[in-house]
Every structure is written in C-alpha cells, then in structure tokens.
Design an enzyme around this catalytic site. Structure first.
Site, PDB file in Angstrom:
ATOM      1  N   GLY A  10     -25.797  16.444  -5.311  1.00 36.60           N
ATOM      2  CA  GLY A  10     -24.448  16.814  -5.709  1.00 36.60           C
ATOM      3  C   GLY A  10     -24.412  17.165  -7.185  1.00 36.60           C
ATOM      4  O   GLY A  10     -25.436  17.490  -7.793  1.00 36.60           O
ATOM      5  N   TYR A  11     -23.222  17.061  -7.782  1.00 39.61           N
ATOM      6  CA  TYR A  11     -23.089  17.403  -9.203  1.00 39.61           C
ATOM      7  C   TYR A  11     -23.998  16.526 -10.060  1.00 39.61           C
ATOM      8  O   TYR A  11     -24.706  17.012 -10.943  1.00 39.61           O
ATOM      9  CB  TYR A  11     -21.636  17.227  -9.650  1.00 39.61           C
ATOM     10  CG  TYR A  11     -20.684  18.217  -9.040  1.00 39.61           C
ATOM     11  CD1 TYR A  11     -20.607  19.520  -9.510  1.00 39.61           C
ATOM     12  CD2 TYR A  11     -19.856  17.860  -7.983  1.00 39.61           C
ATOM     13  CE1 TYR A  11     -19.737  20.441  -8.953  1.00 39.61           C
ATOM     14  CE2 TYR A  11     -18.974  18.771  -7.417  1.00 39.61           C
ATOM     15  CZ  TYR A  11     -18.919  20.062  -7.898  1.00 39.61           C
ATOM     16  OH  TYR A  11     -18.075  20.965  -7.335  1.00 39.61           O
ATOM     17  N   GLU A 164      -4.438  20.465  -3.448  1.00 35.71           N
ATOM     18  CA  GLU A 164      -5.124  21.749  -3.539  1.00 35.71           C
ATOM     19  C   GLU A 164      -5.277  22.396  -2.158  1.00 35.71           C
ATOM     20  O   GLU A 164      -5.185  23.622  -2.022  1.00 35.71           O
ATOM     21  CB  GLU A 164      -6.472  21.572  -4.235  1.00 35.71           C
ATOM     22  CG  GLU A 164      -6.308  21.179  -5.702  1.00 35.71           C
ATOM     23  CD  GLU A 164      -7.597  21.166  -6.483  1.00 35.71           C
ATOM     24  OE1 GLU A 164      -7.571  21.548  -7.664  1.00 35.71           O
ATOM     25  OE2 GLU A 164      -8.638  20.777  -5.917  1.00 35.71           O
ATOM     26  N   ALA A 307     -16.210  15.546 -10.758  1.00 32.06           N
ATOM     27  CA  ALA A 307     -17.392  16.344 -11.055  1.00 32.06           C
ATOM     28  C   ALA A 307     -17.692  16.311 -12.550  1.00 32.06           C
ATOM     29  O   ALA A 307     -18.856  16.251 -12.971  1.00 32.06           O
ATOM     30  CB  ALA A 307     -17.177  17.783 -10.586  1.00 32.06           C
ATOM     31  N   GLN A 308     -16.640  16.336 -13.350  1.00 30.45           N
ATOM     32  CA  GLN A 308     -16.794  16.346 -14.804  1.00 30.45           C
ATOM     33  C   GLN A 308     -17.530  15.109 -15.304  1.00 30.45           C
ATOM     34  O   GLN A 308     -18.480  15.210 -16.085  1.00 30.45           O
ATOM     35  CB  GLN A 308     -15.403  16.432 -15.452  1.00 30.45           C
ATOM     36  CG  GLN A 308     -15.410  16.495 -16.954  1.00 30.45           C
ATOM     37  CD  GLN A 308     -14.000  16.489 -17.544  1.00 30.45           C
ATOM     38  OE1 GLN A 308     -13.808  16.155 -18.701  1.00 30.45           O
ATOM     39  NE2 GLN A 308     -13.004  16.846 -16.749  1.00 30.45           N
ATOM     40  N   LYS A 370      -9.164  26.712 -13.776  1.00 29.65           N
ATOM     41  CA  LYS A 370      -9.863  26.115 -12.636  1.00 29.65           C
ATOM     42  C   LYS A 370     -11.118  26.912 -12.301  1.00 29.65           C
ATOM     43  O   LYS A 370     -12.186  26.345 -12.066  1.00 29.65           O
ATOM     44  CB  LYS A 370      -8.923  26.068 -11.430  1.00 29.65           C
ATOM     45  CG  LYS A 370      -9.537  25.474 -10.177  1.00 29.65           C
ATOM     46  CD  LYS A 370      -9.574  23.966 -10.220  1.00 29.65           C
ATOM     47  CE  LYS A 370     -10.082  23.395  -8.911  1.00 29.65           C
ATOM     48  NZ  LYS A 370     -10.067  21.922  -8.898  1.00 29.65           N
TER      49      LYS A 370
END
Length: 391
Positions: A10-11, A164, A307-308, A370
């Site tokens: 993943g991230y 979202e 994610a950040q 975004k």
C-alpha cells in the site's frame, strides 16, 4: 547480509521499499504483497461509484519497484515475532532481520448485526467492483421489477469514503438514469450517521458548504442516527427502517486481522508504537500505516490513518532500519500534516491546506487540490511515468 522484509504494497509499503532500495544497503530487501498490483485506496470510492476504472487506480508492483527488491505475491497468514518469521499462504515461511509491517486495513462492523452479511464495503479493488456491480444491477433491474428500493441507496457512516462516494454517485446518476431508463425522481440517497455532525474535521462553514452541496444533489443526511441492525433490504436505527436494495457499509476501518491473529498487543488490530515507530520489545520491527497507532505528542490522541501519514511514516521507518543496520540511533517520527481534502464528486470538494499558509478551499479549487495530492502520492510511491499513465 541482513534481510529486510516489508509486508504490504500500500502507500506505506511502497514508499518504504522505494526509500530502502535507494539507501545502498548491503542487505536483501523483500516485498510481500497479496496482489500483483498496488491500488490507490483513496480513490476506491470512484471505482465503486463507476466514475473510474481499475486501470485508473492501480499499477503493477513489479514494474515500479527497484531491481534490488525481491517481490513475492502471496498472502501473509501469521507473524511469529519470537522467531522473526512470516508465514505465507502459498509459499514457505520467510525469516527476517528487520520487518516493516504495513499490512493495511479491513472493514469494521463494530459487531452490528447483519452488517458484514448485508453491507457492501469499499476496502479494496474487489469490494469496490462488487459494490459498483450490485448498484448497477439494481438500477437495471428496476425496469422490470418496478421496486423503488432498487433505486434506493443507503450509505452507512459519514466518513471520508462515505461522503466522497456519495459525491461521485450523485455526479454519475443522470448518466445512469439515461442508460438504464429509470426516473431520477424515484432515486433516494440516504446517509446514516451516529454522530451529530457531518465532516467534523473541517470548520463549520466548510462542512456546512459540503453538506449543502450534496443535499442539492439529492443526498439526505440522518445524523444522531445509530445503526442497530442491517438486513438484506434495510438499515435499522432502533425502530426506524431505511429501505434500499443497495447498502454501502463505510462506517470505519480497522487494521489487518493478521495483527490480532498473531497475538500482538492491539486494539482493533492496531498497535501503539514507540516514537521511532518500532514495537516495545522488538526494535527490529516497525509498524506503519493502518496497523499502527501513533500518538500525537501534542495532545496524546492517535493520529488518523491516512495516506499522507502512511507515506510520512514510511520515510521514518526506512531511515530507522538503515540507522539500525549501521549501528546508529533511530529518530523520532514527526508529522506535519499538509491539510485535509474531501472531494464531493469530480468537480467539487472542500479542503483545508497547510502549505504556504492556511487555505480554506471549496468547489473546483478543492477538487484540483485532491487531484494534485493523488498525483503526488503516485509519484512518491512509483515514478513520473506511472503517474502520467494513471490520468
């Protein structure tokens, strides 16, 4: 030669691999991932709503990892911390000197009756595709069924994925109505939330703007409405039933079940890590991403898993593996958030951005922010070519 094993592509995992591979270590580096591809989990809602395709949000892991990384496509079944061993579903066990554990997340049902059986989660490519297929089948079926519940969608929870997803779905509805021949005035989009406020991570004006934007496009919000049961065709809040033949379950996530199955000291499959992201008593293992719980030193609360923060954790964890191998002290994890962005469809959103000042954005500017953030993430995990191909 030391052996470094990274679990999960993943991230967090992809970023850790990239940093480790470029550290010029005399070490064997191994990435274990369940799938041959990485998927952008922050864009799964678009796949579920049908505004993007699988190829838009995935890339081949083997094509982007550096040549000095060995990739194993297999599923982790157990981690033996005492033996420094990872067991796999199809292959043999893997021993390690250092482990970077970033196994990712799963849907959280909070023990609510019927949620797992009747709710459609959006946690990976397969579940997002299943949610889209179910939705489109219900819309298509209305022509012959004339069951208005085929045109009703209930979204459980009002977190980022929920909001979202609703934004993308509201945007796509007119095209779906034309394609499948159903009346727009029969469509109902309900969002059920136990908390008193939608999008509390934003200031009141921004969150109000976002709520109004979606309400104008047909979304009905039900706050202070705890879910007590989910049936095949309804979400129950005590004695009130919100009927629908498509029920999207996005109330929250927990870490990988492998954490609990492997007897880690955990809560909701997340482990509280030390300030250098290692585990108490296991300086050779670093937990990052959705399986980690990182206290904010300013207030003691746990950072949200995003994610950040996963990418930022990966930088620190990789640096600390390198430091440990070289006999140097590890460093503390310090997180400086760049802001928060929530899309409300392809052309709108709300955002609080902490870059070159404090910016509050809404509408198309937030949507652009975004896209920029998504592109930057791909660039940090892979390369420019992969970023451009994801357009």
């Amino acid at each position: 030669m030391k052996k470094i094993v990274v679990l999960g592509g993943g991230y967090a995992g992809m970023r850790a691999i990239k940093k480790l591979a470029h550290a010029k270590l005399d070490a064997e580096i191994v990435l274990v991932n369940k799938n041959p591809y990485h998927y952008e989990s922050t864009q799964l809602h678009q796949l579920a709503a049908g505004t993007r395709e699988v190829s838009d949000i995935t890339f081949d892991v083997r094509q982007v990892v550096p040549k000095n990384v060995k990739v194993i496509i297999d599923e982790v079944t157990h981690i033996d911390q005492k033996a420094n061993r990872v067991d796999l579903k199809n292959g043999g066990p893997i021993n390690y000197d250092y482990l970077v554990n970033c196994l990712g997340f799963e849907s959280e049902t909070f023990g609510i009756k019927g949620a797992e059986e009747n709710g459609l989660s959006i946690v990976d490519v397969n579940t997002a595709e299943a949610a889209r297929d179910h939705l489109e089948a219900a819309f298509k079926r209305y022509r012959t069924s004339h069951d208005e519940n085929d045109l009703h969608v209930v979204v459980c929870g009002a977190g980022f994925t929920s909001i979202e997803y609703l934004g993308e779905l509201a945007f796509r509805l007119p095209r779906l109505a034309k394609e499948y021949g159903f009346p727009m005035d029969k469509v109902r989009l309900d969002c059920i939330e136990a908390a008193p406020r939608i999008l509390p991570m934003f200031d009141q004006k921004l969150s109000n703007w976002g709520v109004r934007y979606l309400e104008k496009r047909g979304v009905v919000f039900h706050t202070n409405t705890p879910i007590t049961e989910v049936t095949p065709n309804a979400v129950m809040s005590n004695d009130t039933a919100y009927t629908a033949n498509t029920i999207i379950w996005t109330t929250g996530v927990k870490g990988s079940h492998i954490i609990g199955d492997s007897d880690y000291d955990q809560k909701r499959n997340r482990v509280v890590v030390k300030d250098d992201l290692s585990i108490e008593g296991h300086p050779e293992e670093f937990l990052i991403g959705d399986v980690s719980a990182v206290p904010n030193p300013n207030n003691g609360r746990l950072y949200p898993t995003t994610a950040q923060i996963s990418i930022a954790q990966a930088d620190t964890a990789a640096a600390n593996v390198v430091a440990s191998i070289n006999g140097q002290p590890t460093r503390k994890f310090v997180f400086k958030p760049l802001g928060t962005v929530c899309s409300l469809g392809p052309n709108a959103g709300i955002a609080m951005v902490e870059v070159f000042g404090h910016w509050k954005l809404k509408g198309v500017l937030a949507a652009i922010a975004k896209v920029f953030i998504a592109d930057e993430a791909v660039l940090k995990l892979a390369n420019l070519k992969t970023m451009l191909e994801s357009k």
